[in-house]
Motif scaffolding. Sequence first.
Motif, PDB file in Angstrom:
ATOM      1  N   VAL A   1       0.841  -1.214   0.000  1.00  0.00           N
ATOM      2  CA  VAL A   1       0.000   0.000   0.000  1.00  0.00           C
ATOM      3  C   VAL A   1       0.871   1.257   0.000  1.00  0.00           C
ATOM      4  O   VAL A   1       0.651   2.190  -0.778  1.00  0.00           O
ATOM      5  CB  VAL A   1      -0.959  -0.016   1.216  1.00  0.00           C
ATOM      6  CG1 VAL A   1      -1.671   1.327   1.362  1.00  0.00           C
ATOM      7  CG2 VAL A   1      -1.982  -1.134   1.083  1.00  0.00           C
ATOM      8  N   CYS A   2       1.907   1.273   0.863  1.00  0.00           N
ATOM      9  CA  CYS A   2       2.817   2.433   0.902  1.00  0.00           C
ATOM     10  C   CYS A   2       3.555   2.592  -0.417  1.00  0.00           C
ATOM     11  O   CYS A   2       3.720   3.709  -0.919  1.00  0.00           O
ATOM     12  CB  CYS A   2       3.859   2.246   2.007  1.00  0.00           C
ATOM     13  SG  CYS A   2       3.277   2.689   3.630  1.00  0.00           S
ATOM     14  N   LEU A   3       4.025   1.481  -0.975  1.00  0.00           N
ATOM     15  CA  LEU A   3       4.818   1.556  -2.202  1.00  0.00           C
ATOM     16  C   LEU A   3       3.978   2.025  -3.387  1.00  0.00           C
ATOM     17  O   LEU A   3       4.477   2.697  -4.283  1.00  0.00           O
ATOM     18  CB  LEU A   3       5.456   0.190  -2.506  1.00  0.00           C
ATOM     19  CG  LEU A   3       6.507  -0.286  -1.494  1.00  0.00           C
ATOM     20  CD1 LEU A   3       6.917  -1.726  -1.796  1.00  0.00           C
ATOM     21  CD2 LEU A   3       7.734   0.620  -1.503  1.00  0.00           C
ATOM     22  N   ASP A   4       2.692   1.661  -3.381  1.00  0.00           N
ATOM     23  CA  ASP A   4       1.813   2.025  -4.491  1.00  0.00           C
ATOM     24  C   ASP A   4       1.253   3.440  -4.349  1.00  0.00           C
ATOM     25  O   ASP A   4       0.769   4.017  -5.326  1.00  0.00           O
ATOM     26  CB  ASP A   4       0.620   1.057  -4.576  1.00  0.00           C
ATOM     27  CG  ASP A   4       1.057  -0.330  -5.023  1.00  0.00           C
ATOM     28  OD1 ASP A   4       2.176  -0.442  -5.552  1.00  0.00           O
ATOM     29  OD2 ASP A   4       0.285  -1.297  -4.822  1.00  0.00           O
ATOM     30  N   SER A   5       1.290   3.962  -3.142  1.00  0.00           N
ATOM     31  CA  SER A   5       0.640   5.239  -2.880  1.00  0.00           C
ATOM     32  C   SER A   5       1.368   6.379  -3.585  1.00  0.00           C
ATOM     33  O   SER A   5       2.584   6.361  -3.750  1.00  0.00           O
ATOM     34  CB  SER A   5       0.617   5.498  -1.377  1.00  0.00           C
ATOM     35  OG  SER A   5       0.211   6.811  -1.129  1.00  0.00           O
ATOM     36  N   THR A   6       0.609   7.371  -3.998  1.00  0.00           N
ATOM     37  CA  THR A   6       1.230   8.559  -4.591  1.00  0.00           C
ATOM     38  C   THR A   6       1.162   9.728  -3.611  1.00  0.00           C
ATOM     39  O   THR A   6       1.621  10.823  -3.905  1.00  0.00           O
ATOM     40  CB  THR A   6       0.521   8.953  -5.900  1.00  0.00           C
ATOM     41  OG1 THR A   6      -0.877   8.971  -5.656  1.00  0.00           O
ATOM     42  CG2 THR A   6       0.853   7.987  -7.009  1.00  0.00           C
TER      43      THR A   6
ATOM     44  N   ASP B   1       6.034  14.302  -0.019  1.00  0.00           N
ATOM     45  CA  ASP B   1       6.864  15.294   0.658  1.00  0.00           C
ATOM     46  C   ASP B   1       7.680  14.660   1.783  1.00  0.00           C
ATOM     47  O   ASP B   1       8.548  15.311   2.356  1.00  0.00           O
ATOM     48  CB  ASP B   1       5.992  16.430   1.212  1.00  0.00           C
ATOM     49  CG  ASP B   1       4.870  15.918   2.095  1.00  0.00           C
ATOM     50  OD1 ASP B   1       4.386  14.788   1.832  1.00  0.00           O
ATOM     51  OD2 ASP B   1       4.485  16.616   3.035  1.00  0.00           O
ATOM     52  N   GLN B   2       7.425  13.387   2.102  1.00  0.00           N
ATOM     53  CA  GLN B   2       8.181  12.731   3.166  1.00  0.00           C
ATOM     54  C   GLN B   2       9.314  11.907   2.551  1.00  0.00           C
ATOM     55  O   GLN B   2       9.089  11.039   1.711  1.00  0.00           O
ATOM     56  CB  GLN B   2       7.253  11.837   3.995  1.00  0.00           C
ATOM     57  CG  GLN B   2       6.105  12.658   4.586  1.00  0.00           C
ATOM     58  CD  GLN B   2       5.620  12.091   5.907  1.00  0.00           C
ATOM     59  OE1 GLN B   2       6.127  11.107   6.411  1.00  0.00           O
ATOM     60  NE2 GLN B   2       4.624  12.744   6.481  1.00  0.00           N
ATOM     61  N   TYR B   3      10.523  12.218   3.003  1.00  0.00           N
ATOM     62  CA  TYR B   3      11.725  11.623   2.404  1.00  0.00           C
ATOM     63  C   TYR B   3      11.664  10.100   2.365  1.00  0.00           C
ATOM     64  O   TYR B   3      11.954   9.480   1.344  1.00  0.00           O
ATOM     65  CB  TYR B   3      12.960  12.090   3.189  1.00  0.00           C
ATOM     66  CG  TYR B   3      14.218  11.340   2.825  1.00  0.00           C
ATOM     67  CD1 TYR B   3      14.879  11.600   1.627  1.00  0.00           C
ATOM     68  CD2 TYR B   3      14.746  10.367   3.675  1.00  0.00           C
ATOM     69  CE1 TYR B   3      16.027  10.906   1.279  1.00  0.00           C
ATOM     70  CE2 TYR B   3      15.892   9.671   3.338  1.00  0.00           C
ATOM     71  CZ  TYR B   3      16.530   9.938   2.134  1.00  0.00           C
ATOM     72  OH  TYR B   3      17.654   9.241   1.802  1.00  0.00           O
ATOM     73  N   GLU B   4      11.296   9.471   3.489  1.00  0.00           N
ATOM     74  CA  GLU B   4      11.390   8.017   3.550  1.00  0.00           C
ATOM     75  C   GLU B   4      10.407   7.303   2.623  1.00  0.00           C
ATOM     76  O   GLU B   4      10.705   6.201   2.153  1.00  0.00           O
ATOM     77  CB  GLU B   4      11.231   7.514   4.986  1.00  0.00           C
ATOM     78  CG  GLU B   4      12.522   7.605   5.813  1.00  0.00           C
ATOM     79  CD  GLU B   4      12.774   8.985   6.388  1.00  0.00           C
ATOM     80  OE1 GLU B   4      11.883   9.860   6.238  1.00  0.00           O
ATOM     81  OE2 GLU B   4      13.850   9.195   6.992  1.00  0.00           O
ATOM     82  N   PHE B   5       9.254   7.892   2.380  1.00  0.00           N
ATOM     83  CA  PHE B   5       8.331   7.242   1.437  1.00  0.00           C
ATOM     84  C   PHE B   5       8.923   7.263   0.029  1.00  0.00           C
ATOM     85  O   PHE B   5       8.820   6.292  -0.718  1.00  0.00           O
ATOM     86  CB  PHE B   5       6.955   7.916   1.472  1.00  0.00           C
ATOM     87  CG  PHE B   5       6.182   7.579   2.724  1.00  0.00           C
ATOM     88  CD1 PHE B   5       5.650   6.312   2.900  1.00  0.00           C
ATOM     89  CD2 PHE B   5       6.015   8.514   3.733  1.00  0.00           C
ATOM     90  CE1 PHE B   5       4.940   5.983   4.055  1.00  0.00           C
ATOM     91  CE2 PHE B   5       5.314   8.196   4.892  1.00  0.00           C
ATOM     92  CZ  PHE B   5       4.783   6.933   5.055  1.00  0.00           C
TER      93      PHE B   5
END
Length: 303
Positions: A71-76, A80-84
Amino acid sequence: MTTIKNIVVAGGTHGNERTGVALVQKWMENPGCYNTLCPSANVQLVYGNPEAMRLNRRYRDHDLNRAFSQVCLDSTADVDQYEFRRARELNKLFGPKGANTKTDLLLDVHNTGSNMGLCLILSARDPFTMKASAVLTQEFEDTWIYYQPEERSVSPYFGTVAKADVCIEIGPQQHGTLNASIFERSEKLVQRYLELTEEWNRGQLQTRAPIKVDVYTQLRDLGYPKAWAGAPIAAMIHPDLDGHDYCELKKGDKLFRTFDGKDILYEGEADGSTSVWPIFINEPAYYEKDIAMSLTVKTEEMW
Ligand SMILES: [Zn+2]
């Protein structure tokens, strides 16, 4: 798993866990430390979170090792958050997470402030990581197996972009610092994983006799006592428990102590079971996650 062709060794996924940072740095400068140990595979080195390493902090905007669920990897969102952004970058380089990933094995080197020795965290019952880790419990003192089963697509950990992974948690070491003897033992351990991969690729590791291992399987995380959800913590790890990771905690044993000196006892599990084996006791990075310790169940298995 069949042949292991592509291996990634990662350090600095948490920027202030400096054993892995130093290991990757040393190996980048001295490829002879690793590049002859597993000639049948391609070994790559990576710093997980360079920005957090520069800050000597766990992360900058968000815990990188909680950003690898599908879910995190697919999210757009969260751009603005570096780690994502970094998680998506690493997934592109070494994944993509799932059946078509480029990486067969990911060894991610972490530290903990808890008294956990060399803790080998397996996220799946993968035949190579089980066998190799069992061998290493025989070769290294103070080595432990923690099994944290999770559906791979849901799991937020970096290692899960690969087909198989071991998260190596080494402690006790204060975050942001190095400890020479911990560094040296950790380097030898990671080198042995590479040698055992070579043994696996030759079909030899599989034929070793089964090894008896104690397996600590995740049961649940336990938070600190609080007056209400969101309140400040109301008690500390009990001094009798602090530092006693992997030891049996029985119903009625001391668990926490309040600031005015009262003991809070372990009351057993909802299903009626009366023993657990806590780990990650008093881990500093988990205060923000409201985890006082992780409770596991210990079993003896042949691997
Ligand atoms: Zn870590």
